[in-house]
Design a protein around this motif. Sequence first.
Motif, PDB file in Angstrom:
ATOM      1  N   GLY A 173       0.914  -1.076  -0.025  1.00  0.00           N
ATOM      2  CA  GLY A 173      -0.032  -0.050   0.189  1.00  0.00           C
ATOM      3  C   GLY A 173       0.826   1.147   0.005  1.00  0.00           C
ATOM      4  O   GLY A 173       1.956   1.087   0.201  1.00  0.00           O
ATOM      5  N   ALA A 174       0.069   2.470  -0.322  1.00  0.00           N
ATOM      6  CA  ALA A 174       0.769   3.457  -0.256  1.00  0.00           C
ATOM      7  C   ALA A 174       1.620   3.966   1.116  1.00  0.00           C
ATOM      8  O   ALA A 174       0.885   3.624   2.144  1.00  0.00           O
ATOM      9  CB  ALA A 174      -0.032   4.803  -0.897  1.00  0.00           C
ATOM     10  N   THR A 175       2.776   4.688   1.098  1.00  0.00           N
ATOM     11  CA  THR A 175       3.214   5.110   2.638  1.00  0.00           C
ATOM     12  C   THR A 175       2.524   6.071   3.087  1.00  0.00           C
ATOM     13  O   THR A 175       2.049   7.061   2.859  1.00  0.00           O
ATOM     14  CB  THR A 175       4.704   5.535   2.376  1.00  0.00           C
ATOM     15  N   GLY A 176       2.044   5.590   4.399  1.00  0.00           N
ATOM     16  CA  GLY A 176       1.205   6.528   5.104  1.00  0.00           C
ATOM     17  C   GLY A 176       1.972   7.812   5.761  1.00  0.00           C
ATOM     18  O   GLY A 176       3.325   7.785   5.684  1.00  0.00           O
ATOM     19  N   ALA A 177       1.385   8.666   6.351  1.00  0.00           N
ATOM     20  CA  ALA A 177       1.698   9.787   6.793  1.00  0.00           C
ATOM     21  C   ALA A 177       2.854   9.496   8.145  1.00  0.00           C
ATOM     22  O   ALA A 177       2.674   8.492   8.753  1.00  0.00           O
ATOM     23  CB  ALA A 177       0.613  10.883   7.350  1.00  0.00           C
ATOM     24  N   THR A 178       3.865  10.163   8.088  1.00  0.00           N
ATOM     25  CA  THR A 178       4.891   9.902   9.362  1.00  0.00           C
ATOM     26  C   THR A 178       3.909  10.229  10.755  1.00  0.00           C
ATOM     27  O   THR A 178       3.574  11.381  10.932  1.00  0.00           O
ATOM     28  CB  THR A 178       6.156  10.819   9.137  1.00  0.00           C
ATOM     29  N   GLY A 179       4.247   9.315  11.291  1.00  0.00           N
ATOM     30  CA  GLY A 179       3.623   9.466  12.718  1.00  0.00           C
ATOM     31  C   GLY A 179       4.438  10.306  13.717  1.00  0.00           C
ATOM     32  O   GLY A 179       5.594  10.677  13.421  1.00  0.00           O
ATOM     33  N   ALA A 180       3.908  10.765  14.707  1.00  0.00           N
ATOM     34  CA  ALA A 180       4.434  11.302  15.895  1.00  0.00           C
ATOM     35  C   ALA A 180       5.643  10.624  16.382  1.00  0.00           C
ATOM     36  O   ALA A 180       5.608   9.223  16.506  1.00  0.00           O
ATOM     37  CB  ALA A 180       3.694  11.714  16.892  1.00  0.00           C
ATOM     38  N   THR A 181       6.898  11.346  16.729  1.00  0.00           N
ATOM     39  CA  THR A 181       8.137  10.359  17.338  1.00  0.00           C
ATOM     40  C   THR A 181       7.549  10.022  18.486  1.00  0.00           C
ATOM     41  O   THR A 181       7.046  10.706  19.387  1.00  0.00           O
ATOM     42  CB  THR A 181       8.994  11.371  17.635  1.00  0.00           C
ATOM     43  N   GLY A 182       7.526   8.557  18.919  1.00  0.00           N
ATOM     44  CA  GLY A 182       7.424   8.028  19.976  1.00  0.00           C
ATOM     45  C   GLY A 182       8.542   8.165  21.009  1.00  0.00           C
ATOM     46  O   GLY A 182       9.616   8.875  20.822  1.00  0.00           O
ATOM     47  N   ALA A 183       8.193   7.783  22.373  1.00  0.00           N
ATOM     48  CA  ALA A 183       9.195   8.111  23.439  1.00  0.00           C
ATOM     49  C   ALA A 183      10.259   7.127  23.071  1.00  0.00           C
ATOM     50  O   ALA A 183      10.387   5.990  22.277  1.00  0.00           O
ATOM     51  CB  ALA A 183       8.462   7.619  24.658  1.00  0.00           C
ATOM     52  N   THR A 184      11.630   7.675  23.544  1.00  0.00           N
ATOM     53  CA  THR A 184      12.916   6.734  23.323  1.00  0.00           C
ATOM     54  C   THR A 184      12.705   5.518  24.141  1.00  0.00           C
ATOM     55  O   THR A 184      12.458   5.280  25.194  1.00  0.00           O
ATOM     56  CB  THR A 184      13.982   7.763  23.906  1.00  0.00           C
ATOM     57  N   GLY A 185      12.925   4.310  23.380  1.00  0.00           N
ATOM     58  CA  GLY A 185      12.805   3.042  24.120  1.00  0.00           C
ATOM     59  C   GLY A 185      13.951   3.011  24.799  1.00  0.00           C
ATOM     60  O   GLY A 185      15.160   3.521  24.702  1.00  0.00           O
TER      61      GLY A 185
END
Length: 368
Positions: A173-185
């Motif tokens: 599928g088409a690349t979705g929009a970039t999500g918000a940066t998650g917390a540092t793992g």
Amino acid sequence: MSREHQTKLQLGPVPRNRAWIAGGALASLSLVLVGMASPVVAAVKPTATAVRATAPAGGGGGEDCEPYDDARRGGGGDDGDEGWRDDDGRDHYDGHDHGCPPPGPTGPTGPTGPTGATGATGATGATGATGATGATGATGATGATGATGATGATGATGTTGATGATGATGATGATGATGATGATGATGATGATGATGATGATGATGATGATGATGATGATGPCSDIDTYAPSGTEDFQAALTGGKTYAGRAPSLGGTIAWQDLTNTVATMTDPANPNYPGNVCAVAIEAQGNNAYVKVLTESGTVWQTHGDINGTIFVWDEGWFQQTTPTPAVLLRTPFKGEHKAQGTPNKVPSALMPKSAHPAKPRK
């Protein structure tokens, strides 16, 4: 009753059979009346009815007359009374009475009589054998689709079927929009060492390090040496040591082209004789010549001296002898008288003889 006493009728066969004709007409009329009375009877094929008419009175014969037999026409009876038929088909008799006169020709066919009454139904015949099966007929055209029936009641849920095979992977599928940066793992485990990178540029030369310790002395390499001797301007002799082999050479003039001869080969060839018993570990070489003889001498690492002889008479330069050992050098015996200084030289020290001095070197004579 004799035929000759009968009255001969000349009217032909039909008038003579009036009784037969009348009877036939009566029978036909009866059948017509029956058919009109019953239409069903009219559909049935008529049945022939035989009617016998009586012979006319006085017409020659009657019921008691003999029926005419075709055998009596035109030849041959049992009683010997014979007649005949001429070429025109006319009968001739012999004059004897044989009964009835011969019948006339058959009259025309009468009209079809009425259909007789239907006869009684006959008994049912036996069932016939079954006939062979006929060929299959052509398939008929498909009938129109019937109306959809009412939906039936929902059946009980069946058992779950086996899991089907995994379907093919669908298109990406088409690349979705970039999500918000998650917390540092949390820090993950250290990964495997990566491949060695390309060599970087050469750094600046560092300071000179301290001198290392002296290494062990290496094995002694092969020795090399050369010696020459020229007794005249047309003879120039050489001896050379190189690559573990010793050579003797001769040139036709000083500094001329040298022809070399190997003095170490153990097997003679067409152009070079053998020189057996060559010593090992040779480290120095020398040559000497006088008259027709020459010697090449070598010194080994262990201090032994070896030599071989060659013939040098004129243009001859042959070395075909083996090597033999000379006396090994030993330390010289010291003098018992102690050394007290230099010996006093005789004459003027370092004085060049006047005969050898150039004229410019002579001292000038004093002027008078």
